[in-house]
Design a protein around this motif. Structure first.
Motif, PDB file in Angstrom:
ATOM      1  N   PRO A 200     -18.230   8.325 -33.200  1.00 38.75           N
ATOM      2  CA  PRO A 200     -18.105   9.130 -34.420  1.00 38.75           C
ATOM      3  C   PRO A 200     -19.365   9.043 -35.282  1.00 38.75           C
ATOM      4  O   PRO A 200     -20.069   8.027 -35.288  1.00 38.75           O
ATOM      5  CB  PRO A 200     -16.910   8.494 -35.146  1.00 38.75           C
ATOM      6  CG  PRO A 200     -16.136   7.808 -34.070  1.00 38.75           C
ATOM      7  CD  PRO A 200     -17.160   7.325 -33.090  1.00 38.75           C
TER       8      PRO A 200
ATOM      9  N   LEU B 216     -17.052   8.689 -40.207  1.00 35.07           N
ATOM     10  CA  LEU B 216     -16.675   7.355 -40.681  1.00 35.07           C
ATOM     11  C   LEU B 216     -16.267   7.412 -42.155  1.00 35.07           C
ATOM     12  O   LEU B 216     -15.338   6.734 -42.579  1.00 35.07           O
ATOM     13  CB  LEU B 216     -17.832   6.376 -40.491  1.00 35.07           C
ATOM     14  CG  LEU B 216     -18.261   6.105 -39.040  1.00 35.07           C
ATOM     15  CD1 LEU B 216     -19.500   5.212 -39.005  1.00 35.07           C
ATOM     16  CD2 LEU B 216     -17.135   5.470 -38.230  1.00 35.07           C
TER      17      LEU B 216
ATOM     18  N   GLU C  41     -13.274   5.589 -44.958  1.00 33.26           N
ATOM     19  CA  GLU C  41     -13.749   4.443 -45.738  1.00 33.26           C
ATOM     20  C   GLU C  41     -12.669   3.897 -46.664  1.00 33.26           C
ATOM     21  O   GLU C  41     -12.593   2.703 -46.907  1.00 33.26           O
ATOM     22  CB  GLU C  41     -14.976   4.836 -46.562  1.00 33.26           C
ATOM     23  CG  GLU C  41     -16.258   4.600 -45.812  1.00 33.26           C
ATOM     24  CD  GLU C  41     -17.485   4.938 -46.642  1.00 33.26           C
ATOM     25  OE1 GLU C  41     -17.359   5.153 -47.854  1.00 33.26           O
ATOM     26  OE2 GLU C  41     -18.569   4.987 -46.042  1.00 33.26           O
TER      27      GLU C  41
ATOM     28  N   ILE D 173     -10.554   0.910 -45.863  1.00 32.56           N
ATOM     29  CA  ILE D 173     -11.070  -0.428 -46.167  1.00 32.56           C
ATOM     30  C   ILE D 173     -11.218  -0.625 -47.670  1.00 32.56           C
ATOM     31  O   ILE D 173     -10.866  -1.675 -48.219  1.00 32.56           O
ATOM     32  CB  ILE D 173     -12.455  -0.634 -45.496  1.00 32.56           C
ATOM     33  CG1 ILE D 173     -12.361  -0.407 -43.984  1.00 32.56           C
ATOM     34  CG2 ILE D 173     -13.023  -2.021 -45.803  1.00 32.56           C
ATOM     35  CD1 ILE D 173     -11.379  -1.293 -43.266  1.00 32.56           C
TER      36      ILE D 173
ATOM     37  N   ASN E 195      -8.014  -3.982 -31.895  1.00 30.93           N
ATOM     38  CA  ASN E 195      -8.813  -2.795 -32.204  1.00 30.93           C
ATOM     39  C   ASN E 195      -9.238  -2.011 -30.967  1.00 30.93           C
ATOM     40  O   ASN E 195     -10.068  -1.127 -31.068  1.00 30.93           O
ATOM     41  CB  ASN E 195     -10.044  -3.187 -33.038  1.00 30.93           C
ATOM     42  CG  ASN E 195     -11.078  -3.951 -32.213  1.00 30.93           C
ATOM     43  OD1 ASN E 195     -10.719  -4.570 -31.208  1.00 30.93           O
ATOM     44  ND2 ASN E 195     -12.327  -3.911 -32.612  1.00 30.93           N
TER      45      ASN E 195
ATOM     46  N   SER F 108      -9.268   4.443 -32.779  1.00 29.99           N
ATOM     47  CA  SER F 108     -10.727   4.300 -32.795  1.00 29.99           C
ATOM     48  C   SER F 108     -11.420   5.579 -33.241  1.00 29.99           C
ATOM     49  O   SER F 108     -12.424   5.526 -33.939  1.00 29.99           O
ATOM     50  CB  SER F 108     -11.228   3.903 -31.410  1.00 29.99           C
ATOM     51  OG  SER F 108     -10.849   2.580 -31.130  1.00 29.99           O
ATOM     52  N   LYS F 109     -10.884   6.722 -32.835  1.00 35.05           N
ATOM     53  CA  LYS F 109     -11.494   7.994 -33.232  1.00 35.05           C
ATOM     54  C   LYS F 109     -10.610   8.729 -34.236  1.00 35.05           C
ATOM     55  O   LYS F 109     -10.712   9.933 -34.404  1.00 35.05           O
ATOM     56  CB  LYS F 109     -11.788   8.835 -31.993  1.00 35.05           C
ATOM     57  CG  LYS F 109     -12.857   8.192 -31.111  1.00 35.05           C
ATOM     58  CD  LYS F 109     -13.244   9.088 -29.952  1.00 35.05           C
ATOM     59  CE  LYS F 109     -14.383   8.484 -29.148  1.00 35.05           C
ATOM     60  NZ  LYS F 109     -13.936   7.479 -28.153  1.00 35.05           N
TER      61      LYS F 109
ATOM     62  N   LEU G  53     -11.544   3.963 -37.959  1.00 34.07           N
ATOM     63  CA  LEU G  53     -12.854   3.344 -37.730  1.00 34.07           C
ATOM     64  C   LEU G  53     -12.872   2.682 -36.351  1.00 34.07           C
ATOM     65  O   LEU G  53     -12.040   1.821 -36.067  1.00 34.07           O
ATOM     66  CB  LEU G  53     -13.123   2.305 -38.816  1.00 34.07           C
ATOM     67  CG  LEU G  53     -13.116   2.833 -40.250  1.00 34.07           C
ATOM     68  CD1 LEU G  53     -13.259   1.686 -41.247  1.00 34.07           C
ATOM     69  CD2 LEU G  53     -14.221   3.863 -40.469  1.00 34.07           C
ATOM     70  N   PRO G  54     -13.812   3.060 -35.513  1.00 33.58           N
ATOM     71  CA  PRO G  54     -13.838   2.536 -34.143  1.00 33.58           C
ATOM     72  C   PRO G  54     -13.879   1.007 -34.076  1.00 33.58           C
ATOM     73  O   PRO G  54     -13.251   0.409 -33.215  1.00 33.58           O
ATOM     74  CB  PRO G  54     -15.130   3.116 -33.569  1.00 33.58           C
ATOM     75  CG  PRO G  54     -15.395   4.331 -34.364  1.00 33.58           C
ATOM     76  CD  PRO G  54     -14.895   4.029 -35.741  1.00 33.58           C
ATOM     77  N   GLY G  55     -14.620   0.406 -34.998  1.00 32.98           N
ATOM     78  CA  GLY G  55     -14.749  -1.046 -34.924  1.00 32.98           C
ATOM     79  C   GLY G  55     -13.568  -1.789 -35.495  1.00 32.98           C
ATOM     80  O   GLY G  55     -13.398  -2.973 -35.254  1.00 32.98           O
ATOM     81  N   ALA G  56     -12.736  -1.103 -36.258  1.00 35.11           N
ATOM     82  CA  ALA G  56     -11.699  -1.820 -37.006  1.00 35.11           C
ATOM     83  C   ALA G  56     -10.382  -1.056 -36.972  1.00 35.11           C
ATOM     84  O   ALA G  56      -9.661  -0.990 -37.954  1.00 35.11           O
ATOM     85  CB  ALA G  56     -12.161  -2.026 -38.446  1.00 35.11           C
TER      86      ALA G  56
END
Lengths: 418, 418
Positions: B32, B37, B41, B44, B92, B247-248, B251-254
């Motif tokens: 992404p 992203l 946001e 978070i 994740n 992830s898509k 957020l891919p990392g979280a």
């Protein structure tokens, strides 16, 4: 009516009273209390992440960063005596890192243990130890060899003899500091002997689960010798893989784990993890770095845990001393740990299971007796683990009084000549 | 100078220009963009967790809740057509769930595949497919059998013949909607035939990676038939394990992953996970439930992703059409996906690798040619995957113009008679 009869009778009538008032208290697992969880609520509620780039320029929201973000690798390296390159940050469970190491060595690495000609694969299990280590080994089909703990780590004479002769012994678990459940820490001598010993298996692994690395309960903050550099010095850089986690520093459900080892081992495991994820949760890593900051912030934070935990351990010792100190001391021995989460009771032989049963019957759950032994098998039936972290002091007092009654009851019934 | 020579000459001189101006553009992975992203946001920064108890009374800060919190199991159940009991929430990475299912069946379940008399263990691999599926299978020692995709899923005649005869074929991967990289979705008929087919292996597994379940790019939001209930209806309740992840979406990392399957399969995998963790990150699960809320909130959120992504796909089609539409159409075919993250190019035989090489030499990274085939092996050498999500529209335009030049160059050099 002699002294023994009257004490047994008193225990019986006390126990009968408990039966009338069912309790609901669990001292089975090392779970942080509500009060402890509150110490880290701001990790979730207040930590603001104002920039999304890590120190090594990874967008922490996005994919990437299999090894963890630089600042997390540095911070956890201080707990592991490793450089950032020798450190890999995992998810919320260090057990998962250990399981992955074992599963990889057992099944997926080049020349996996499971394809070795020396079968079955075996592990040394310092006992009593952590039941989840044992159930993991059993699940993966690794045969467990218990070796007794001495108060300063495993009996090294036995360990050295076993590992030097049998190439099917591929490794061992060690909880080096404040062992679960005995509370003991390994001596410098044990560290050196583990690091230097000859092993028949040339891929012998020590899984060094430093779960209580900063989890002190007294002013004597035990520090143990750095096994990683000792192993390197002895020419065995790949022997030791260390683990830590924040489960009992911040929040057990939402913490961060880390692994410290040679870059060879770190890269090998990164390859394994790289087949199943692009990275672990980097935002949670960042949160933890901002919250735990550095060694002194961690130490100060752990003091707050100690403030909550220490009275519980003091109270356990006080009650056990009142009941079983002095002349009656033959009923039970107990540890007074300088850190960690557990008190270990050594009862008279053939008493532990019955005591835990009696406790359960009045609504107080303890860890199953002898669970700290591989396969839950302890021929002496004398091992009970107490996990006082989750209960309140009031509940702890009730549970401990009841425990003392149950110890009296079972011991006096089993040992007529006391 | 005939038409062909002049076109080749023009391509050569255009390519020479690119060589003088090195670029740095990656269209290798489905990552992404910054703009995407930003859509999440607030997951978070703004989501406040004001109560720590889940709907099933778990303290989300603490240990416990191996299957995930109730509200997350319910929410992800809506994506998986499963009840909460048939849903397990992971970390994740849905890849990690798939890897775990495979590793468990291969090595740790009762009668694991690796101990079967029918060796080697094989998997059907609808191709071109997702390279990370293939590298996972290869890593775990599972032999891959490619089966061609038809535009509405795998060629079922071939699949049925293979799986009905060979008990060593233990399963297959399917990306049912907006397949990576071809963009196709399985038809109702394919769903029914997969659910109902006779398999020689009685523990045959379909890993149903619904990675793009709500990732539409057009108003025609493709819906595929529910394979889970179809399998149950055919008497194969344990055949299908479905996977989704955020992830898509966030957020891919979280993000958060989830698995949907029979309670038998869910409980079996919970046992496996229970050996390595007490729970996945429940706070992140809660965050996601608060952010994604319900099906319509998810759909609205995914429209925002579409708004960012769709122009990139339109642009790719426009540029390729301008170059290779009409009479020159024999140079390359491309997909115009209705969802997902990729465009797939089918070049003339023996051109794909060279085209990707030429692109790389001028600083534009594509996925390695033919990577969508098991072992990266595609005798036709004609498969290129484009992943336009990460780049800006400007970068995309530059990259696509260059790609068209490279396609011209390689095709005209290889095929003199065009």
């Amino acid at each position: 009516m002699d002294h023994k009869e009257s004490r047994l009778d008193r225990a019986k009538s006390q126990y009968a009273l408990y039966k009338e008032r069912p309790l609901d208290i669990s001292m089975a697992r090392g779970i942080p209390s509500e009060e402890q969880l509150k110490l880290s609520e701001s990790l979730i509620s207040d930590i603001k992440i104002d920039k999304w780039l890590s120190e090594d320029d990874l967008d922490i929201r996005n994919y990437g960063g299999l090894y963890g973000i630089e600042e997390a690798r540095e911070l956890f390296g201080t707990l592991l005596n490793t450089t950032a390159e020798e450190t890999l940050i995992g998810g919320n469970s260090s057990l998962q890192l250990m399981f992955s190491v074992l599963s990889h060595h057992m099944f997926t690495k080049e020349n996996p243990w499971s394809a070795s000609k020396d079968m079955p694969v075996k592990f040394i299990c310092p006992s009593p130890g952590y039941d989840r280590h044992w159930s993991m080994l059993e699940y993966l089909g690794i045969k467990m060899i218990p070796v007794e703990l001495t108060g300063s780590g495993p009996n090294m004479e036995v360990v050295e003899k076993l590992v030097s002769q049998d190439p099917s012994i591929k490794g061992m678990f060690v909880v080096p500091k404040y062992n679960n459940p005995t509370g003991e820490s390994v001596s410098n001598e044990v560290v050196d002997r583990l690091a230097g010993m000859h092993t028949a298996a040339d891929d012998f692994l020590i899984l060094w689960d430093n779960a209580y690395v900063v989890h002190h309960l007294t002013n004597e903050k035990v520090e143990i010798k750095d096994i990683f550099s000792a192993s390197k010095a002895f020419g065995h850089p790949d022997r030791v893989i260390q683990f830590v986690s924040t489960s009992k520093m911040t929040l057990p459900g939402a913490g961060v784990s880390a692994m410290g080892a040679s870059t060879h081992n770190i890269n090998e495991m990164a390859k394994y993890f790289g087949k199943q994820l692009i990275s672990f949760d980097k935002i949670n890593q960042k949160r933890h770095v901002k919250f735990l900051k550095d060694e002194s912030t961690i130490a100060a934070h752990m003091e707050k845990h100690r403030d909550i935990l220490e009275p519980k351990f003091t109270w356990i010792d006080a009650i056990l001393s009142a009941y079983f100190g002095g002349e009656n001391n033959s009923f039970v021995e107990w540890t007074t740990p300088k850190g960690g989460y557990f008190v270990h009771l050594t009862t008279r032989a053939n008493c532990a299971r019955k005591i835990v049963e009696l406790m359960s019957a009045i609504g107080i759950t303890l860890t199953p007796a002898n669970a700290a032994y591989p396969y839950g098998s302890n021929p002496l039936d004398n091992s009970i683990r107490l996990a006082p972290s989750f209960v309140s002091l009031d509940q702890l007092e009730i549970a401990m009084e009841a425990l003392c009654v149950c110890i009296d009851l079972v011991t006096l019934e089993n040992y007529e000549n006391l």
